[in-house]
Design a protein around this motif. Structure first.
Motif, mmCIF file in Angstrom:
data_model
loop_
_atom_site.group_PDB
_atom_site.id
_atom_site.type_symbol
_atom_site.label_atom_id
_atom_site.label_comp_id
_atom_site.label_asym_id
_atom_site.label_seq_id
_atom_site.Cartn_x
_atom_site.Cartn_y
_atom_site.Cartn_z
ATOM 1 N N ALA A 15 1.060 -1.305 -0.149
ATOM 2 C CA ALA A 15 0.443 0.487 0.130
ATOM 3 C C ALA A 15 0.929 1.143 0.029
ATOM 4 O O ALA A 15 0.917 2.313 -0.367
ATOM 5 C CB ALA A 15 -1.284 -0.218 1.097
ATOM 6 N N SER A 18 2.241 2.042 -3.413
ATOM 7 C CA SER A 18 1.546 2.529 -4.183
ATOM 8 C C SER A 18 0.808 3.916 -4.124
ATOM 9 O O SER A 18 0.334 4.207 -4.552
ATOM 10 C CB SER A 18 -0.112 1.695 -3.889
ATOM 11 O OG SER A 18 -0.576 2.445 -2.904
ATOM 12 N N TYR A 19 2.056 4.789 -3.225
ATOM 13 C CA TYR A 19 1.451 6.603 -3.379
ATOM 14 C C TYR A 19 2.653 6.565 -4.298
ATOM 15 O O TYR A 19 2.218 7.778 -4.566
ATOM 16 C CB TYR A 19 1.869 6.074 -1.643
ATOM 17 C CG TYR A 19 2.356 7.979 -1.083
ATOM 18 C CD1 TYR A 19 0.799 9.199 -0.744
ATOM 19 C CD2 TYR A 19 3.024 8.537 -0.947
ATOM 20 C CE1 TYR A 19 0.690 9.960 -0.952
ATOM 21 C CE2 TYR A 19 2.916 10.105 -1.092
ATOM 22 C CZ TYR A 19 1.375 10.734 -0.625
ATOM 23 O OH TYR A 19 1.425 12.200 -0.416
ATOM 24 N N LEU A 38 -3.802 2.957 5.876
ATOM 25 C CA LEU A 38 -3.115 2.243 4.562
ATOM 26 C C LEU A 38 -3.753 0.357 4.966
ATOM 27 O O LEU A 38 -3.328 -0.066 4.507
ATOM 28 C CB LEU A 38 -1.450 2.340 4.156
ATOM 29 C CG LEU A 38 -1.539 3.693 3.529
ATOM 30 C CD1 LEU A 38 0.684 3.577 3.751
ATOM 31 C CD2 LEU A 38 -1.576 4.215 2.277
ATOM 32 N N VAL A 43 -7.604 0.075 1.990
ATOM 33 C CA VAL A 43 -6.926 0.382 0.395
ATOM 34 C C VAL A 43 -7.190 -0.958 -0.461
ATOM 35 O O VAL A 43 -7.138 -1.194 -0.908
ATOM 36 C CB VAL A 43 -5.626 0.297 0.631
ATOM 37 C CG1 VAL A 43 -4.313 0.370 -0.446
ATOM 38 C CG2 VAL A 43 -5.476 1.442 1.732
ATOM 39 N N GLU A 47 -6.134 -3.299 -5.560
ATOM 40 C CA GLU A 47 -5.172 -2.958 -7.228
ATOM 41 C C GLU A 47 -3.643 -2.508 -6.938
ATOM 42 O O GLU A 47 -2.862 -1.050 -7.658
ATOM 43 C CB GLU A 47 -5.771 -1.067 -6.723
ATOM 44 C CG GLU A 47 -7.257 -1.089 -7.323
ATOM 45 C CD GLU A 47 -7.806 -0.587 -8.714
ATOM 46 O OE1 GLU A 47 -6.620 -0.701 -9.604
ATOM 47 O OE2 GLU A 47 -8.687 -1.571 -9.081
ATOM 48 N N LEU A 48 -3.516 -3.280 -5.553
ATOM 49 C CA LEU A 48 -1.903 -2.660 -5.145
ATOM 50 C C LEU A 48 -0.973 -3.950 -6.205
ATOM 51 O O LEU A 48 -1.510 -5.200 -6.075
ATOM 52 C CB LEU A 48 -1.579 -3.528 -3.899
ATOM 53 C CG LEU A 48 -2.556 -2.351 -2.962
ATOM 54 C CD1 LEU A 48 -2.919 -3.238 -1.394
ATOM 55 C CD2 LEU A 48 -2.061 -1.228 -3.377
ATOM 56 N N HIS A 69 -11.221 -1.071 -2.987
ATOM 57 C CA HIS A 69 -9.736 -1.631 -3.904
ATOM 58 C C HIS A 69 -9.790 -0.801 -4.537
ATOM 59 O O HIS A 69 -9.749 -0.065 -5.353
ATOM 60 C CB HIS A 69 -10.108 -2.523 -4.160
ATOM 61 C CG HIS A 69 -10.687 -3.912 -3.934
ATOM 62 N ND1 HIS A 69 -9.228 -4.296 -3.375
ATOM 63 C CD2 HIS A 69 -11.845 -4.896 -3.787
ATOM 64 C CE1 HIS A 69 -10.670 -5.732 -3.005
ATOM 65 N NE2 HIS A 69 -11.395 -6.237 -2.909
ATOM 66 N N SER A 70 -8.161 -0.243 -3.611
ATOM 67 C CA SER A 70 -8.194 1.372 -4.488
ATOM 68 C C SER A 70 -5.907 1.595 -4.164
ATOM 69 O O SER A 70 -6.004 0.324 -3.435
ATOM 70 C CB SER A 70 -8.794 2.579 -3.552
ATOM 71 O OG SER A 70 -7.468 3.770 -4.174
ATOM 72 N N THR A 71 -5.730 2.873 -4.262
ATOM 73 C CA THR A 71 -4.683 2.930 -4.448
ATOM 74 C C THR A 71 -4.484 4.302 -2.899
ATOM 75 O O THR A 71 -5.558 4.752 -2.857
ATOM 76 C CB THR A 71 -3.745 2.692 -5.567
ATOM 77 O OG1 THR A 71 -3.693 4.254 -6.201
ATOM 78 C CG2 THR A 71 -3.674 1.621 -6.207
#
Length: 134
Positions: A15, A18-19, A38, A43, A47-48, A69-71
């Motif tokens: 995570a 992913s930043y 995170l 998160v 998507e990671l 589900h994101s970053t």
């Protein structure tokens, strides 16, 4: 360390990655990155990029389905934009300082030689001028 702790650490590192990319995340103060939420529930894992399908399967079995589900880059887009702007400004300042050091040393080590004004060359006299003194 237990299996769940290791999996949580793996998720946290993925995570965090992913930043921002490797060269950028190094220049972001750790306190800013550590303050990001995170968590797995926020998160997710789909998507990671650093997590594979098996990692996601194990996380789902251990903690259930996440709410999203994101970053980190998507969740903290404003913060990332501010960090990128600051990093670019720092890089420009560092480049300018390097150029000043480089060209400052060159200009102090380079001496321009000045030639004295040349003496006017006398006119050449022809044979008749020499004979008659002109």
């Amino acid at each position: 360390m237990e299996y769940g702790d290791l999996l949580r650490e793996l998720h946290h590192l993925a995570a965090m990655a992913s930043y921002a990319g490797y060269g950028i995340i190094q220049r972001v103060p750790y306190t800013r990155v550590a303050a990001l939420d995170l968590s797995y529930d926020r998160v997710g894992f789909d998507e990671l990029l650093l997590l594979g399908a098996t990692d996601g399967k194990w996380m789902r079995e251990l903690w259930g389905e996440p709410s999203a589900h994101s970053t980190a880059a998507v969740l903290y887009a404003d913060m990332l934009a501010a960090d990128l702007k600051r990093i670019d400004a720092d890089k420009e300042r560092e480049d300018a300082e390097r150029m000043d050091l480089l060209f400052g040393e060159l200009s102090s080590n380079t001496r321009v030689e000045t030639r004295p004004d040349p003496q006017p060359t006398p006119k050449r006299r022809s044979l008749l001028g020499w004979l008659f003194g002109r």
